[in-house]
Design a protein around this motif. Structure first.
Motif, PDB file in Angstrom:
ATOM      1  N   LYS A   8       0.890  -1.157   0.000  1.00  0.00           N
ATOM      2  CA  LYS A   8       0.000   0.000   0.000  1.00  0.00           C
ATOM      3  C   LYS A   8       0.925   1.203   0.000  1.00  0.00           C
ATOM      4  N   TRP A   9       0.607   2.217  -0.791  1.00  0.00           N
ATOM      5  CA  TRP A   9       1.460   3.392  -0.913  1.00  0.00           C
ATOM      6  C   TRP A   9       0.973   4.494   0.014  1.00  0.00           C
ATOM      7  N   TYR A  10       1.932   5.169   0.652  1.00  0.00           N
ATOM      8  CA  TYR A  10       1.631   6.245   1.591  1.00  0.00           C
ATOM      9  C   TYR A  10       2.358   7.507   1.173  1.00  0.00           C
ATOM     10  N   ASP A  11       1.784   8.658   1.511  1.00  0.00           N
ATOM     11  CA  ASP A  11       2.475   9.915   1.251  1.00  0.00           C
ATOM     12  C   ASP A  11       3.373  10.240   2.440  1.00  0.00           C
ATOM     13  N   ASP A  12       4.091  11.351   2.366  1.00  0.00           N
ATOM     14  CA  ASP A  12       5.035  11.717   3.419  1.00  0.00           C
ATOM     15  C   ASP A  12       4.361  12.013   4.753  1.00  0.00           C
ATOM     16  N   ASP A  13       3.060  12.277   4.738  1.00  0.00           N
ATOM     17  CA  ASP A  13       2.312  12.532   5.970  1.00  0.00           C
ATOM     18  C   ASP A  13       1.697  11.260   6.549  1.00  0.00           C
ATOM     19  N   GLY A  14       1.958  10.122   5.894  1.00  0.00           N
ATOM     20  CA  GLY A  14       1.426   8.855   6.381  1.00  0.00           C
ATOM     21  C   GLY A  14       0.032   8.533   5.903  1.00  0.00           C
ATOM     22  N   GLN A  15      -0.496   9.349   4.996  1.00  0.00           N
ATOM     23  CA  GLN A  15      -1.841   9.115   4.452  1.00  0.00           C
ATOM     24  C   GLN A  15      -1.733   8.141   3.274  1.00  0.00           C
ATOM     25  N   ILE A  16      -2.658   7.200   3.217  1.00  0.00           N
ATOM     26  CA  ILE A  16      -2.635   6.221   2.137  1.00  0.00           C
ATOM     27  C   ILE A  16      -2.979   6.887   0.809  1.00  0.00           C
ATOM     28  N   SER A  18      -4.872   6.529  -2.172  1.00  0.00           N
ATOM     29  CA  SER A  18      -6.013   5.662  -2.467  1.00  0.00           C
ATOM     30  C   SER A  18      -6.604   5.873  -3.856  1.00  0.00           C
TER      31      SER A  18
END
Length: 72
Positions: A8-16, A18
């Motif tokens: 699953k890919w996440y951004d630098d803020d930890g948000q997925i 989607s």
């Protein structure tokens, strides 16, 4: 060993990440990258290059990839 399972890919803020289209592009890009690396690896082995050296170089190659979008 085959291609690792796609995370699953996440951004630098930890948000997925989607967005279906973004995930699709990431999957396509990682699949292409894996296949290109596999092909180059096999070619080098057939030419007699050291597997150990190949793996070290591929690691260094990935480590050398630069982020052109890094915030200053």
């Amino acid at each position: 060993m085959s291609m690792p399972e796609m995370p699953k890919w996440y951004d630098d803020d930890g948000q997925i990440v989607s967005c279906t289209e973004k995930v699709k592009v990431m999957t396509e890009n990682m699949t292409e990258l894996y296949q290109a690396a596999q092909d180059a690896f096999e070619d080098a082995l057939l030419m007699g290059c050291s597997e150990k050296q190949l793996r070290e170089y591929l690691r260094a190659l990935i480590e050398g990839v630069e982020n052109p979008y890094r915030k200053s």
